[in-house]
Design an enzyme around this catalytic site. Sequence first.
Site, mmCIF file in Angstrom:
data_model
loop_
_atom_site.group_PDB
_atom_site.id
_atom_site.type_symbol
_atom_site.label_atom_id
_atom_site.label_comp_id
_atom_site.label_asym_id
_atom_site.label_seq_id
_atom_site.Cartn_x
_atom_site.Cartn_y
_atom_site.Cartn_z
ATOM 1 N N HIS A 126 11.959 -23.101 45.036
ATOM 2 C CA HIS A 126 11.044 -22.954 43.753
ATOM 3 C C HIS A 126 9.635 -23.381 44.059
ATOM 4 O O HIS A 126 9.497 -24.502 44.258
ATOM 5 C CB HIS A 126 11.626 -22.938 42.628
ATOM 6 C CG HIS A 126 10.686 -22.451 41.315
ATOM 7 N ND1 HIS A 126 9.697 -23.216 40.982
ATOM 8 C CD2 HIS A 126 11.202 -21.402 40.455
ATOM 9 C CE1 HIS A 126 9.433 -22.212 39.826
ATOM 10 N NE2 HIS A 126 10.113 -21.194 39.779
ATOM 11 N N CYS B 57 8.242 -17.656 42.854
ATOM 12 C CA CYS B 57 7.835 -17.445 41.091
ATOM 13 C C CYS B 57 6.453 -16.882 41.138
ATOM 14 O O CYS B 57 5.424 -17.834 41.280
ATOM 15 C CB CYS B 57 8.423 -18.681 40.658
ATOM 16 S SG CYS B 57 7.740 -18.876 38.729
ATOM 17 N N ASP C 153 10.892 -14.001 34.129
ATOM 18 C CA ASP C 153 10.629 -15.405 33.826
ATOM 19 C C ASP C 153 10.442 -15.531 32.425
ATOM 20 O O ASP C 153 10.625 -14.866 31.505
ATOM 21 C CB ASP C 153 9.993 -16.161 34.891
ATOM 22 C CG ASP C 153 10.341 -17.598 35.168
ATOM 23 O OD1 ASP C 153 11.417 -18.103 34.734
ATOM 24 O OD2 ASP C 153 9.727 -18.290 36.059
ATOM 25 N N HIS C 154 9.727 -16.883 32.306
ATOM 26 C CA HIS C 154 9.601 -16.970 31.081
ATOM 27 C C HIS C 154 8.988 -16.149 30.301
ATOM 28 O O HIS C 154 8.043 -15.304 30.327
ATOM 29 C CB HIS C 154 8.477 -18.350 30.909
ATOM 30 C CG HIS C 154 8.810 -19.481 31.597
ATOM 31 N ND1 HIS C 154 7.925 -20.519 32.362
ATOM 32 C CD2 HIS C 154 10.152 -19.944 32.193
ATOM 33 C CE1 HIS C 154 8.523 -21.440 33.026
ATOM 34 N NE2 HIS C 154 9.929 -21.059 32.927
ATOM 35 N N TYR D 190 12.666 -19.248 26.681
ATOM 36 C CA TYR D 190 13.995 -18.531 27.245
ATOM 37 C C TYR D 190 14.647 -17.862 26.134
ATOM 38 O O TYR D 190 15.764 -17.960 26.071
ATOM 39 C CB TYR D 190 14.851 -19.612 27.775
ATOM 40 C CG TYR D 190 14.262 -20.030 29.256
ATOM 41 C CD1 TYR D 190 14.453 -19.316 30.517
ATOM 42 C CD2 TYR D 190 13.682 -21.166 29.303
ATOM 43 C CE1 TYR D 190 14.057 -19.704 31.645
ATOM 44 C CE2 TYR D 190 13.235 -21.734 30.653
ATOM 45 C CZ TYR D 190 13.296 -20.916 31.640
ATOM 46 O OH TYR D 190 12.955 -21.260 32.933
#
Length: 358
Positions: A207, A245, A319-320, A333
Site C-alpha cells: 500500500h 490506492c 476506500d474511505h 469506514y
Amino acid sequence: MKMTFRWYGEKNDSIPLKYIKQIPGCSGLMGFIDKAAGALWSEQEIKEYVDHVHAAGLEVEVIESVNVHEDIKLGLPSREEYIDNYIKTIENLAKYGVKVIVYNFMPVFDWLRTDLAREIPEDGSNSLYYDEAELAGMTPVDIVESTAKNSKGFTLPGWEPERLKDLERVLALYKGVAPDDLRANYKYFLEKIVPTCEKCGVRMAVHPDDPAWPVFGLPRIAHTQDDFDKIVSFADSPANALCLCTGSLGSNPENDIHGAIRHFGEKNRIACVHVRNVKYLGHRKFREAAHLSSDGSLDMYEIMKAIYETTPETYIRPDHGRMIWDEKGRPGYGLYDRALGIAYLNGLWEALDKGQKR
C-alpha cells in the site's frame, strides 16, 4: 474484477456481514484479523474467520494489514524471527483460500490525518481530513493521542495500542535511517518471503504511503510512480505487487493516478486497488470526498477505465467514505457511503464493459 468491502471482524466492526452481503455486486471482503505486528497468524484463527465469512455467503480472498514489524523495517537482528512468522502466516493464509495480502512498509505510522471527522460545509456530512499546517507545533505523540481520542472507541488500522505504546523509543531508532537504508531492508524482506508467495500462489500488495509525502522526518519510500518502480525491481516476480490506492497516491496532485495504474497494470504488478476520491483544498491539504468524480479532484471514470483496460481481473474495494445520514461508526469506514461507492464504481464498470462489447 471482484468488488469487495473492508471488514474488521465481528468484535471490531459496527457493520454486520449480512449488510455487506446485501450490497449489490459485492463479492466478498478485504478481510482483517486483529493481530500485533510480527505475530504469527495461526491456522485455527484463520479458519474460524474464513468459515464465518463464508457462512454469510461472502468470499475472503484478500487479507489486509498483515503488519510488518518495525524491526524488519529497521533491519535489526531480531527481524529474522518476525520474517519467519510472516512466512508461516503466508502459508497459513494460503491454505484457506487467501490470494492477496495487503501490507505496507511505512515507518511507525500507517496513515495520518489531522481530523477524523471534519464537517463538509456543502452537505453537513463529515470525513477524514488532512492539513499540514495543523501539524505545526505537534509532536508524533500529540497526533497519536489526538487520533486515539477521536476514534470513537474503535481501533484504527496502523494505530493499534500495542504498536504505539513505545512510540518514542521506536522514533529514536529511526534517527539516521535514510530512504536508501529503508529500501535495503525492504529488499531483504521481499527476497525472504517472495519464494514462499510463489509456492503458495499468494501475491503481496504493498500500500502507498498515506499521505503521499514524508511526515515527521521519517523516511517514506512508497508515494510516487518512481518509488514503486524501485519496489517492483526488488523482487522480479508477479508475487511482488501493488495495492494501488487512488486516494493515498492521489493526495499529492503531482501523481498521475490513472497513468500509474496503466503503467503497473500493463506490467502485471497490481494485485488489488483501493478506489476513493479526495478533494484538494490547498497545499498538502485535502479531505476524503464521495466517490463521484465531481465531488472530488480525481477522475474516477479514467481510473476505472485504466483498471478495466490493463488489470481487469483485480480486486477492488471502495476506500474511505464520509459519515452520512447520522451514521455512527469507525471514522472513514461507515456502511452507507462506501455502499454508495460500490454502486457508483460498479456502474462505471458496467458502462465500460458494455461500451467495449458493442
